[in-house]
Write an enzyme that holds these catalytic residues in place. Structure first.
Site, PDB file in Angstrom:
ATOM      1  N   ARG A 170       0.812  -1.230   0.000  1.00 28.18           N
ATOM      2  CA  ARG A 170       0.000   0.000   0.000  1.00 28.18           C
ATOM      3  C   ARG A 170       0.842   1.275   0.000  1.00 28.18           C
ATOM      4  O   ARG A 170       0.438   2.282   0.568  1.00 28.18           O
ATOM      5  CB  ARG A 170      -0.977   0.040   1.197  1.00 28.18           C
ATOM      6  CG  ARG A 170      -2.024  -1.042   1.292  1.00 28.18           C
ATOM      7  CD  ARG A 170      -3.014  -0.992   0.138  1.00 28.18           C
ATOM      8  NE  ARG A 170      -2.544  -1.798  -0.956  1.00 28.18           N
ATOM      9  CZ  ARG A 170      -2.643  -3.122  -1.001  1.00 28.18           C
ATOM     10  NH1 ARG A 170      -3.215  -3.773  -0.054  1.00 28.18           N
ATOM     11  NH2 ARG A 170      -2.177  -3.807  -2.025  1.00 28.18           N
ATOM     12  N   CYS A 218     -10.769  -1.092   3.067  1.00 26.62           N
ATOM     13  CA  CYS A 218     -10.164  -1.330   4.384  1.00 26.62           C
ATOM     14  C   CYS A 218      -9.720  -0.011   5.004  1.00 26.62           C
ATOM     15  O   CYS A 218      -9.064   0.804   4.356  1.00 26.62           O
ATOM     16  CB  CYS A 218      -8.959  -2.256   4.245  1.00 26.62           C
ATOM     17  SG  CYS A 218      -9.463  -3.947   3.945  1.00 26.62           S
ATOM     18  N   GLU A 288      -5.133   3.003   6.467  1.00 31.01           N
ATOM     19  CA  GLU A 288      -4.912   2.820   5.027  1.00 31.01           C
ATOM     20  C   GLU A 288      -5.623   3.954   4.284  1.00 31.01           C
ATOM     21  O   GLU A 288      -5.113   4.478   3.307  1.00 31.01           O
ATOM     22  CB  GLU A 288      -5.473   1.468   4.572  1.00 31.01           C
ATOM     23  CG  GLU A 288      -5.360   1.286   3.056  1.00 31.01           C
ATOM     24  CD  GLU A 288      -5.657  -0.124   2.586  1.00 31.01           C
ATOM     25  OE1 GLU A 288      -5.365  -1.085   3.318  1.00 31.01           O
ATOM     26  OE2 GLU A 288      -6.173  -0.253   1.455  1.00 31.01           O
TER      27      GLU A 288
HETATM   28  C1  LIG Z   1     -15.470  -1.180  -1.844  1.00 31.73           C
HETATM   29  C2  LIG Z   1     -13.998  -0.859  -1.861  1.00 31.73           C
HETATM   30  C3  LIG Z   1     -13.085  -1.882  -1.998  1.00 31.73           C
HETATM   31  C4  LIG Z   1     -11.714  -1.601  -2.002  1.00 31.73           C
HETATM   32  N1  LIG Z   1     -10.827  -2.644  -2.154  1.00 31.73           N
HETATM   33  C5  LIG Z   1      -9.529  -2.402  -2.221  1.00 31.73           C
HETATM   34  C6  LIG Z   1      -8.595  -3.463  -2.416  1.00 31.73           C
HETATM   35  O1  LIG Z   1      -8.952  -4.626  -2.532  1.00 31.73           O
HETATM   36  N2  LIG Z   1      -7.262  -3.141  -2.467  1.00 31.73           N
HETATM   37  C7  LIG Z   1      -6.827  -1.859  -2.348  1.00 31.73           C
HETATM   38  O2  LIG Z   1      -5.614  -1.630  -2.435  1.00 31.73           O
HETATM   39  N3  LIG Z   1      -7.683  -0.835  -2.162  1.00 31.73           N
HETATM   40  C8  LIG Z   1      -9.008  -1.062  -2.095  1.00 31.73           C
HETATM   41  N4  LIG Z   1      -9.878  -0.023  -1.897  1.00 31.73           N
HETATM   42  C9  LIG Z   1      -9.367   1.350  -1.695  1.00 31.73           C
HETATM   43  C10 LIG Z   1      -9.243   2.187  -2.981  1.00 31.73           C
HETATM   44  O3  LIG Z   1     -10.136   1.727  -3.961  1.00 31.73           O
HETATM   45  C11 LIG Z   1      -7.825   2.183  -3.527  1.00 31.73           C
HETATM   46  O4  LIG Z   1      -6.917   2.717  -2.597  1.00 31.73           O
HETATM   47  C12 LIG Z   1      -7.731   2.984  -4.848  1.00 31.73           C
HETATM   48  O5  LIG Z   1      -6.485   2.757  -5.422  1.00 31.73           O
HETATM   49  C13 LIG Z   1      -7.918   4.482  -4.628  1.00 31.73           C
HETATM   50  O6  LIG Z   1      -8.043   5.071  -5.898  1.00 31.73           O
HETATM   51  P1  LIG Z   1      -8.827   6.440  -6.111  1.00 31.73           P
HETATM   52  O7  LIG Z   1      -8.701   6.821  -7.527  1.00 31.73           O
HETATM   53  O8  LIG Z   1     -10.196   6.333  -5.579  1.00 31.73           O
HETATM   54  O9  LIG Z   1      -7.941   7.425  -5.230  1.00 31.73           O
HETATM   55  P2  LIG Z   1      -8.413   8.486  -4.141  1.00 31.73           P
HETATM   56  O10 LIG Z   1      -9.101   7.771  -3.043  1.00 31.73           O
HETATM   57  O11 LIG Z   1      -9.130   9.602  -4.773  1.00 31.73           O
HETATM   58  O12 LIG Z   1      -6.996   8.992  -3.611  1.00 31.73           O
HETATM   59  C14 LIG Z   1      -6.123   8.113  -2.944  1.00 31.73           C
HETATM   60  C15 LIG Z   1      -4.733   8.730  -2.922  1.00 31.73           C
HETATM   61  O13 LIG Z   1      -4.232   8.780  -4.255  1.00 31.73           O
HETATM   62  C16 LIG Z   1      -3.822  10.114  -4.547  1.00 31.73           C
HETATM   63  N5  LIG Z   1      -4.021  10.333  -5.978  1.00 31.73           N
HETATM   64  C17 LIG Z   1      -5.106  10.022  -6.718  1.00 31.73           C
HETATM   65  N6  LIG Z   1      -4.883  10.340  -8.007  1.00 31.73           N
HETATM   66  C18 LIG Z   1      -3.649  10.885  -8.076  1.00 31.73           C
HETATM   67  C19 LIG Z   1      -2.851  11.417  -9.123  1.00 31.73           C
HETATM   68  N7  LIG Z   1      -3.273  11.466 -10.386  1.00 31.73           N
HETATM   69  N8  LIG Z   1      -1.633  11.895  -8.816  1.00 31.73           N
HETATM   70  C20 LIG Z   1      -1.169  11.863  -7.553  1.00 31.73           C
HETATM   71  N9  LIG Z   1      -1.857  11.380  -6.519  1.00 31.73           N
HETATM   72  C21 LIG Z   1      -3.094  10.880  -6.776  1.00 31.73           C
HETATM   73  C22 LIG Z   1      -4.670  10.995  -3.670  1.00 31.73           C
HETATM   74  O14 LIG Z   1      -4.054  12.253  -3.479  1.00 31.73           O
HETATM   75  C23 LIG Z   1      -4.687  10.163  -2.414  1.00 31.73           C
HETATM   76  O15 LIG Z   1      -3.460  10.346  -1.745  1.00 31.73           O
HETATM   77  C24 LIG Z   1     -11.267  -0.275  -1.865  1.00 31.73           C
HETATM   78  C25 LIG Z   1     -12.187   0.769  -1.722  1.00 31.73           C
HETATM   79  C26 LIG Z   1     -13.541   0.488  -1.724  1.00 31.73           C
HETATM   80  C27 LIG Z   1     -14.532   1.608  -1.603  1.00 31.73           C
END
Ligand SMILES: Cc1cc2nc3c(=O)[nH]c(=O)nc-3n(C[C@H](O)[C@H](O)[C@H](O)COP(=O)(O)OP(=O)(O)OC[C@H]3O[C@@H](n4cnc5c(N)ncnc54)[C@H](O)[C@@H]3O)c2cc1C
Length: 293
Positions: A170, A218, A288
């Site tokens: 992560r 998580c 996380e």
């Molecule tokens: C139902 C559910 C299930 C999930 N299952 C998992 C799983 O199995 N495994 C897992 O790892 N995660 C899981 N997650 C968490 C999440 O989906 C991941 O962490 C995902 O990668 C976040 O992506 P996001 O685009 O939504 O980022 P955001 O939540 O919008 O941002 C997360 C971070 O990324 C940064 N960020 C986003 N885009 C950029 C960019 N272009 N440049 C620089 N920084 C950026 C943000 O600043 C922040 O620090 C789950 C979430 C949910 C709701």
């Protein structure tokens, strides 16, 4: 003069961010900005720097909890067409930050390319996935990512490749403000086998996660070799509720936002869980999810 004059089309003020998060929680950002080109992004960053405006970069908000008071800052989201492009070149895929993971997985299945099946069911963008090194028991995006294109707070664009680019549980060693795109290395494989893996992961998630609820995945990282969810469960915290936030009965590392839930309810529940787990196991749980305030 208006701070963002000439860029009004892509800048919204006092904008409610909740609708751009999976939790659906949180107050407004002073500025919500969706640039359409890299040049616009550079201009926005320059104006923010000149005016001492803090910048947050948003993906799909699936790992974010935003304070009820919102953000005295600019939230920048790279979702325009330019920032969501994907391009396959043989066994290589270039995906821009705003591309959606689950769509990418399906595109790869269709093309018989293996390498990112582990991202099945993760509701994020490429930018968020690279930042978080999203993945799970089945692998993570870091295994496929070869090169990322980054933009720093000065608007300079450059690439970072393995082995300089590193991924861990992560996390990555990227400290640059913006991830613009990532080049992923895939491998040709039997489409039937890829589909089987994708299905297996979906079934696993369906059985183990509270799908169809408002959650953020998580909440805590797993401490080395231990499951945070199992500890929370053993501490008897499933079903614990504060305000509209409740620990999932299906997966103890998920906090569900019920009707009327506020971000502060989730934060208070997080604190309560941390305290109880520390008392019972002597382990300090680490978040996380990110809390922005
Ligand atoms: C139902 C559910 C299930 C999930 N299952 C998992 C799983 O199995 N495994 C897992 O790892 N995660 C899981 N997650 C968490 C999440 O989906 C991941 O962490 C995902 O990668 C976040 O992506 P996001 O685009 O939504 O980022 P955001 O939540 O919008 O941002 C997360 C971070 O990324 C940064 N960020 C986003 N885009 C950029 C960019 N272009 N440049 C620089 N920084 C950026 C943000 O600043 C922040 O620090 C789950 C979430 C949910 C709701």
């Amino acid at each position: 003069m208006n701070i963002f004059s000439g860029l009004e089309k892509i800048v919204e003020t006092n904008y409610p961010l909740a609708r751009h998060t999976w939790y659906g929680l949180g107050g407004p950002a002073d500025y919500f900005i969706r640039p359409e080109t890299v040049e616009q992004l550079q201009k926005i960053v320059q104006r923010c720097n000149e005016n001492n405006i803090r910048i947050y970069v948003m993906g799909f908000g699936s790992n974010l909890l935003i304070s009820d008071d919102g953000l005295r800052a600019a939230a920048i989201k790279l979702e325009a067409e330019k920032f969501s492009q994907t391009k396959f070149d043989g066994e290589q895929l270039t995906a821009w930050a705003g591309a959606e993971l689950n769509k990418l997985v399906l595109d790869c299945v269709q093309k018989g390319l293996s390498g990112i099946e582990a991202l099945t069911g993760i509701p994020g963008s490429v930018g968020g996935a690279v930042t978080m090194n999203a993945g799970g028991n089945f692998g993570d995006i870091g295994a496929a990512a070869e090169t990322v294109t980054l933009m720093d707070s000065g608007g300079n664009i450059f690439e970072k490749s393995k082995p300089e680019l590193m991924f861990d549980y992560r996390r990555t060693n990227i400290t640059t403000k913006f991830i613009l795109n990532a080049r992923l290395k895939l491998a040709a494989a039997d489409p039937e086998q890829i589909i089987r893996t994708v299905k297996e992961i979906w079934i696993y998630k369906k059985n183990n996660q509270p799908l169809n609820t408002r959650n953020c995945g998580c909440i805590f990282k797993n401490p080395r070799g231990v499951s945070a969810g199992a500890m929370i469960d053993r501490a008897g915290l499933k079903g614990l509720q504060i305000g509209g936030a409740i620990v999932s009965n299906k997966h103890a590392n998920f906090i569900i936002a019920q009707k009327g839930c506020k971000s502060r309810d989730v934060i208070r529940l997080i604190e309560a869980i941390k305290e109880r787990v520390k008392e019972q196991f002597g382990i300090e749980l680490e978040l996380e999810i990110e809390i922005w305030n």
